[in-house]
Each structure stands twice: as C-alpha cells, then as structure tokens.
Design a protein around this motif. Structure first.
Motif: not given
Length: 272
Positions: A193-194, A143, A139, A167-168, A165, A170, A187
């Motif tokens: 990511g997470d 993340g 990520d 913003e996941t 988490p 891309s 974000s």
C-alpha cells in the motif's frame, strides 16, 4: 476501565465478558513498529469495553501466525498450529470463571487459528467468539490505514521520515507469490500500500468506527459458523445474517476475510 491485569481476584465481576486483544510481532515496513497489530487490537478493545456491560479487558496476546513476514528481521511467528493450541487452552482456562470470551483480532494471519480454535471451544460448550479489526477498502499492510491508526494510538512509534509506498497491486494479484515466497518477494520494504495522506485524525476516526461496530456486534452476539461475531449492515432487516464488510480487501487484518485464505504454506512448514 475494568482491567484483568490490574484487578485482584475478589474484585472481578461475576461471569464477565473477557475481551482479549490478539496481535502479532511482525514487520510493518520501515516506518511502523513491529507491535502495530497488537497495539491496534488493544486500542479497539479498550475503546469498546466501556460500551459493553460486565466486560473486562485482558492483556493482549502479542504473538501470532506471521510466517509470511519472516523474510524480515524482527518478525516472530509461533505459527498457526501453536496459536490454535494457545487459543484453545486459553479459552478452556478462562471459561472456568468468565461467562463469555471475545478475541479481538488485529492480524489477518491469525484467522486460520481462530477459525479452528473458536468453533472447537464452542462445541465444548463455551461461549466464545472472535472479531476482526477490518477496515473495508483499506490498503493491505503498513499503508495509509495502519499508519493513521498508529499516528493516533502510538504517535511516537511512527517514523514518518521513513514512510514510503510499497507494492500497491491488489492483494488478490499478489497472493500466489506471497504464498510461495512470502511478503518480501513482492515488496522489498514490507509495505503493501501507500502511507501517504495518513493522519492522527483519520486514525482516531478509524478507532472510533471499529469500536462502535464492535460494541454493536457484542450487543447482538450472533455467532457465525467459524465462530466469528457477526455484524448487522446499517439499514438491514433485523434478521439479516451479517454485514459483508469483508467483500473488499480490508486493512489491519489484511485480507478479504472469508473469501481469500490469508495464511500461506510458509506458515505450516516444519520448524527447526
């Protein structure tokens, strides 16, 4: 381990390879320290130096080009132009006594400066290269990968109770708005990511893998057009140009390095 900071000048090896970690001071979500990129670059460089002959570990350059994170308190960015100048003058000075200079980069926003400074130094006759701490498929920012790395490198700095988490989507989807408005616009907590599932054991494996790849690349010492130290793909023919670890979005350096520009226009605005 041979260290520039701890040495007296008569103790320095003859024409060493000087390994310089390069990081940043920027937000890494609510749970990771601002020096995460610097600590990561230091850890990888420190792990790699014993495996390389006649190498010397330099103190880290802790400030980089992080304009995309300036929407968060604590971020201190010197910008691409200033970082380029710093790297050029560093290389010119160190090149008076070091045989080779290698910059180990922990922050993707520094890539434009490295792509400008290192080829210039090489054109001036200095044997300089740079290498990114890139984890394929990870990520993008703060993340699981960076949290695992910090749980291994500096566990006391990780606020695990605050990990959440962000913003996941891309990085490619997010880049247009990030370029225009910065990371906080996409974000609010600064995470791309997470961090769920991160562990110190995974961080130790990541550092070992990065350091092993770096040692192998230094032993080959093949330099690309942008001054980047090239890697050999496992099982590839000996003369294959390099391993394309950058085809997937990579964590730590935070970009698909050769394919997506990482420094948004925010980094080039006039500073008042």
């Amino acid at each position: 381990m041979p260290s520039l900071a701890g040495a007296a000048w008569p103790e320095l090896p003859e024409r060493p390879l000087l390994v310089v970690p390069l990081g940043s001071v920027e937000q890494h979500g609510p749970h990771l320290p601002l020096a995460t990129d610097t600590r990561t670059a230091e850890a990888v460089a420190q792990a790699a130096v014993p495996g390389v002959g006649n190498a010397l570990l330099a103190p880290a350059i802790a400030y980089g080009a992080s304009g995309e994170h300036e929407g968060f308190p604590g971020t201190v960015s010197i910008g691409t132009e200033a970082l380029t100048t710093l790297l050029v003058e560093y290389g010119r000075s160190a090149g008076r006594w070091a045989g080779r200079l290698l910059v180990v980069n922990g922050h993707g926003g520094n890539s434009d400066a490295l792509r400008a400074a290192v080829p210039l130094l090489r054109a001036e006759g200095r044997d300089v290269a740079w290498w990114p701490c890139a984890v394929p498929g990870g990520d993008a920012h703060a993340g699981r990968v960076e949290t695992s790395l910090m749980l291994h490198v500096e566990p006391g700095g990780v606020r695990q109770e605050r990990a959440e988490p962000g913003e996941t989507a891309s990085l490619r989807e997010l880049l247009p708005r990030m370029r225009a408005e910065g990371v906080r616009a996409v974000s609010p907590n600064g995470v791309l990511g997470d961090p769920a599932g991160a562990s110190a054991a995974e961080g130790a494996e990541l550092v070992a893998d990065l350091a092993g790849r770096l040692v192998a690349a230094v032993r080959e010492w093949r330099i690309g057009d942008a001054g980047r130290l090239q890697e050999q793909c496992p099982g590839a023919a000996p003369r294959r140009r390099r391993c394309r670890v950058d085809q997937a979005v990579s964590s730590v350096t935070g970009n698909a390095d050769d394919e997506v520009p990482v420094v948004p226009p925010l980094e080039r605005r006039p500073r008042g």
